[in-house]
Scaffold this active site. Sequence first.
Site, PDB file in Angstrom:
ATOM      1  N   HIS A   1       0.836  -1.213   0.000  1.00  0.00           N
ATOM      2  CA  HIS A   1       0.000   0.000   0.000  1.00  0.00           C
ATOM      3  C   HIS A   1       0.865   1.254   0.000  1.00  0.00           C
ATOM      4  O   HIS A   1       0.468   2.299   0.511  1.00  0.00           O
ATOM      5  CB  HIS A   1      -0.947   0.027   1.204  1.00  0.00           C
ATOM      6  CG  HIS A   1      -1.739  -1.233   1.357  1.00  0.00           C
ATOM      7  ND1 HIS A   1      -3.006  -1.393   0.848  1.00  0.00           N
ATOM      8  CD2 HIS A   1      -1.419  -2.417   1.923  1.00  0.00           C
ATOM      9  CE1 HIS A   1      -3.433  -2.610   1.114  1.00  0.00           C
ATOM     10  NE2 HIS A   1      -2.490  -3.265   1.752  1.00  0.00           N
TER      11      HIS A   1
ATOM     12  N   SER B   1      16.084  21.820 -14.570  1.00  0.00           N
ATOM     13  CA  SER B   1      14.936  22.676 -14.842  1.00  0.00           C
ATOM     14  C   SER B   1      15.433  23.980 -15.465  1.00  0.00           C
ATOM     15  O   SER B   1      16.500  24.472 -15.119  1.00  0.00           O
ATOM     16  CB  SER B   1      14.205  22.963 -13.533  1.00  0.00           C
ATOM     17  OG  SER B   1      13.438  24.150 -13.655  1.00  0.00           O
TER      18      SER B   1
ATOM     19  N   LYS C   1      16.820  21.700  -9.314  1.00  0.00           N
ATOM     20  CA  LYS C   1      16.128  20.481  -9.739  1.00  0.00           C
ATOM     21  C   LYS C   1      17.046  19.457 -10.398  1.00  0.00           C
ATOM     22  O   LYS C   1      17.914  19.785 -11.180  1.00  0.00           O
ATOM     23  CB  LYS C   1      14.997  20.819 -10.712  1.00  0.00           C
ATOM     24  CG  LYS C   1      13.800  21.506 -10.091  1.00  0.00           C
ATOM     25  CD  LYS C   1      13.165  20.730  -8.945  1.00  0.00           C
ATOM     26  CE  LYS C   1      12.452  19.484  -9.391  1.00  0.00           C
ATOM     27  NZ  LYS C   1      11.210  19.773 -10.094  1.00  0.00           N
TER      28      LYS C   1
ATOM     29  N   GLU D   1      10.483   8.976 -16.523  1.00  0.00           N
ATOM     30  CA  GLU D   1       9.116   9.473 -16.731  1.00  0.00           C
ATOM     31  C   GLU D   1       8.662   9.257 -18.166  1.00  0.00           C
ATOM     32  O   GLU D   1       7.528   8.846 -18.426  1.00  0.00           O
ATOM     33  CB  GLU D   1       9.042  10.964 -16.394  1.00  0.00           C
ATOM     34  CG  GLU D   1       9.302  11.273 -14.926  1.00  0.00           C
ATOM     35  CD  GLU D   1       9.588  12.750 -14.722  1.00  0.00           C
ATOM     36  OE1 GLU D   1       8.778  13.587 -15.153  1.00  0.00           O
ATOM     37  OE2 GLU D   1      10.637  13.080 -14.145  1.00  0.00           O
TER      38      GLU D   1
END
Length: 459
Positions: A156, A277, A283, A290
């Site tokens: 979970h 970024s 970043k 992704e």
Amino acid sequence: MTTLWSGRFDGAPDPDAFEFGASFRFDRRLFDEDVTGSIAWARALGRAGVLPLAEADQIEITLKQILERGRSDPQFVAGDDEDIHSFVERVLVERIGDAGRRLHTGRSRNEQVSLDLRLYLMRHIPLLQRGIAGVIAALVEQAASAGDALMPAFTHFRAAQPVLVAHFFLAHVAALRRDHERLAGARSDADALTLGSGAIAGTSYPIDVVRLAGDLGFSRVVANSIDAVADRDFAASFQFACAMTMVHLSRLAEDFIILCGEGHHFFELSDALSTGSSMMPQKKNPDPLELLRGKTGRSIGHLMALLTTMKGLPSGYNKDLQEDKEAIFDAEDTLAGCLATVRAVISGLTLDRERAARAASGMLLATDVADYLVRRGLPFRRAHEVVGGLVRKLVAEEREFDSLSMKEWRAVHDLFGDDIASHVTPAASVAAKRTPQSTAPAAVQLALADTRAWLAGLK
Ligand code: ARG
């Protein structure tokens, strides 16, 4: 504009409609397989006495030259032909005239296109399998170098129990080994010769299809000509095998996107496989993972598209089936690219042992405390209740198991003995596991050795 069927018609086809139906733009990728199939067909016609042997030889020699030419110069495979089959036949006839016009005797593009695609998959699936093996090898390297490092496993997506980091890497190996096997199954689905089916009813020339199958590397011949020209089950098997592999890569990507992020940071992505970024200087983004996760949608879409195309078709070949090819090529390219990316990402990971081990401690050991009581005779359901109560108290007091004095343990239950502390550590927790699929260090060593032997056994 060149077509194989112009004799039937008064005028030229409508240029837009012709362009709409033409597949040469993408099926040129089947050039090698198409010529290979035609060489074998010419030989079979010669053996059957349909063509004089000299003519069959002439066709074969010329097709081999065409094959060489197309292999060394991909630009050569071009023109305003309708499809790859028309292109090959046109070039052949340009070179040897009437002999070339005899090649298509007793054969239809309906069986030919299926043959080409089957050959293509039989040749290309092993390359994807090699890509999977490469990812597995990278995971095995990480598992081996993790040694006895510990991390939490999640259910979970809440910290559940301590596991060896190696066990976590090998979990992804287990899924990818199934994918490797599934691709072998897709290859075996493709492994059947369709030639001899004609357009739908078979061929009236005495072709030795068993021998022809052997010449082309097929281990069997299709069972029924009507079924054969419309059967794309093998294409669906391939799409499913690709989509399933992509789903596994996507889940792996999701694991590392999270576990490399600020919240957990058990692993660090290599700089070379991260992006920055344009605005926020701090970043470090996991873009490749992704993008892979995103591409999984395409791959699943290809499977759905093919099944949807197939579901309404009446028996026999229908032009709808032309839609199978672009999707297959894209699924192949997508998977190949993603496998290479994942391999690089996995190889470039570094493990933060300290952080991962710290996160594997604390309340995750509650099951081990309950198991301790069970080994001393308490029924599990009772033990669960007792430890549940203890956890409630510790959480309220912001304490951990290792802060409990012997007196406090005994106050919880008199079955707790002096050795309790030694049972309630992440290392003791993994060492206590007893099944071969568990995270017990000896079991993980065996799993690692098994995977290494499997990799070494691949050709
Ligand atoms: N381009 C066609 C395909 O990909 C080849 C078979 C064409 N057959 C036909 N009767 N139009 O399916």
